[in-house]
Design a protein around this motif. Structure first.
Motif, short mmCIF file in Angstrom:
data_model
loop_
_atom_site.label_atom_id
_atom_site.label_comp_id
_atom_site.label_asym_id
_atom_site.label_seq_id
_atom_site.Cartn_x
_atom_site.Cartn_y
_atom_site.Cartn_z
N SER A 63 -24.61 -18.58 66.11
CA SER A 63 -23.66 -18.81 65.02
C SER A 63 -24.35 -18.50 63.70
O SER A 63 -25.57 -18.50 63.62
N ASP A 64 -23.57 -18.27 62.69
CA ASP A 64 -24.11 -18.14 61.34
C ASP A 64 -24.06 -19.48 60.61
O ASP A 64 -24.41 -19.57 59.44
N ASP A 65 -23.63 -20.54 61.30
CA ASP A 65 -23.53 -21.89 60.74
C ASP A 65 -24.73 -22.72 61.17
O ASP A 65 -24.88 -23.04 62.35
N PRO A 66 -25.63 -23.11 60.22
CA PRO A 66 -26.81 -23.88 60.60
C PRO A 66 -26.49 -25.27 61.15
O PRO A 66 -27.35 -25.91 61.75
N ALA A 67 -25.27 -25.74 60.98
CA ALA A 67 -24.89 -27.04 61.54
C ALA A 67 -24.98 -27.01 63.07
O ALA A 67 -25.00 -28.06 63.71
N THR A 68 -25.05 -25.82 63.64
CA THR A 68 -25.22 -25.68 65.09
C THR A 68 -26.48 -26.42 65.53
O THR A 68 -26.55 -26.94 66.64
N LEU A 69 -27.50 -26.50 64.65
CA LEU A 69 -28.75 -27.17 64.97
C LEU A 69 -28.51 -28.63 65.35
O LEU A 69 -29.04 -29.12 66.33
N GLU A 70 -27.70 -29.32 64.59
CA GLU A 70 -27.44 -30.73 64.87
C GLU A 70 -26.77 -30.89 66.23
O GLU A 70 -27.10 -31.78 67.00
N MET A 71 -25.82 -30.02 66.53
CA MET A 71 -25.16 -30.06 67.83
C MET A 71 -26.17 -29.77 68.94
O MET A 71 -26.21 -30.44 69.95
N ALA A 72 -27.02 -28.79 68.72
CA ALA A 72 -28.00 -28.39 69.74
C ALA A 72 -29.01 -29.50 70.01
O ALA A 72 -29.38 -29.73 71.15
N LYS A 73 -29.46 -30.18 68.97
CA LYS A 73 -30.43 -31.25 69.14
C LYS A 73 -29.90 -32.36 70.04
O LYS A 73 -30.65 -32.97 70.79
N SER A 74 -28.62 -32.60 69.98
CA SER A 74 -28.05 -33.69 70.77
C SER A 74 -27.50 -33.23 72.12
O SER A 74 -27.05 -34.05 72.90
N SER A 75 -27.57 -31.93 72.40
CA SER A 75 -26.92 -31.44 73.62
C SER A 75 -27.89 -30.97 74.71
O SER A 75 -27.45 -30.46 75.72
N GLY A 76 -29.19 -31.13 74.51
CA GLY A 76 -30.10 -30.66 75.55
C GLY A 76 -31.54 -31.05 75.29
O GLY A 76 -31.86 -31.72 74.32
N ILE A 77 -32.41 -30.62 76.18
CA ILE A 77 -33.83 -30.91 76.10
C ILE A 77 -34.51 -29.73 75.43
O ILE A 77 -34.70 -28.67 76.04
N ALA A 78 -34.89 -29.90 74.16
CA ALA A 78 -35.50 -28.82 73.39
C ALA A 78 -36.91 -28.56 73.87
O ALA A 78 -37.70 -29.48 74.07
N LEU A 79 -37.21 -27.29 74.08
CA LEU A 79 -38.55 -26.86 74.49
C LEU A 79 -39.29 -26.22 73.33
O LEU A 79 -40.46 -26.49 73.10
N ALA A 80 -38.60 -25.32 72.61
CA ALA A 80 -39.24 -24.58 71.52
C ALA A 80 -38.21 -24.24 70.46
O ALA A 80 -37.06 -23.95 70.77
N PHE A 81 -38.66 -24.27 69.22
CA PHE A 81 -37.87 -23.86 68.07
C PHE A 81 -38.63 -22.72 67.41
O PHE A 81 -39.72 -22.94 66.87
#
Length: 177
Positions: A63-81
């Motif tokens: 997405s071009d919307d950085p708010a996607t980050l907040e959704m992503a943080k709460s939707s899975g197990i982050a390995l790398a950014f």
């Protein structure tokens, strides 16, 4: 021209037209998971199994919307950014583990996607991912160069600036050491 020759010429012309349509249709087949575009991407991966070198991509959202980050943080197990600029700035891509945090088998990412291809300048790892190998070529091919980053003994991940590999990453492996 005889009638038979006209018919054959018409049939050949028709077949050539159909072949052209089929050829152009195959080039616009269903988009691949890595075809997603945008400044901010979230890719979910399956953990490597014995004998595998590449993690299966189960989803890729951009997405071009950085708010996607907040959704992503709460939707899975982050390995790398992966971040475009030093100090975790600019566009980013998140890689998540569908099968849980890193372990010794880890995850193999064949291509970081268009948003990060040869653009990553900093990285933050998480969820037991304390070792990674960055590759300049896609498919984790070391022929053009690679960089290994590790924090032996650390259980959680950490942030790394990439001065020795700035804007060179195309693929990577990530795992727990």
């Amino acid at each position: 021209m005889k009638t038979g020759h006209k018919k054959r010429a018409a049939i050949v012309a028709g077949l050539v037209s159909i072949a052209g349509l089929i050829g152009s249709g195959s080039a616009s087949a269903a988009p691949q998971p890595d075809a997603a575009t945008g400044k901010y991407c979230v890719t979910t991966l399956k953990k490597l199994q014995p004998g595998e070198a590449t993690s299966k991509v189960t989803s890729r959202r951009c997405s071009d919307d950085p708010a996607t980050l907040e959704m992503a943080k709460s939707s899975g197990i982050a390995l790398a950014f992966l971040h475009e600029h030093d100090n975790l700035g600019g566009n980013w891509s998140i890689y998540q583990g569908e099968d849980g945090p890193c372990d010794a088998s880890g995850y193999g990412i064949d291509w970081v996607g268009a948003a990060m291809h040869h653009k990553a300048s900093s990285i933050l790892t998480d969820n037991w991912c304390n070792s990674l190998t960055l590759f300049q070529n896609s498919y984790r091919d070391p022929s053009a160069g690679s960089a290994y980053i590790s924090q032996p003994g650390w259980q959680a991940g950490r942030w790394n600036s990439l001065p020795q590999f700035n804007d060179r990453t195309a693929s990577f492996n990530i795992f727990q050491r």
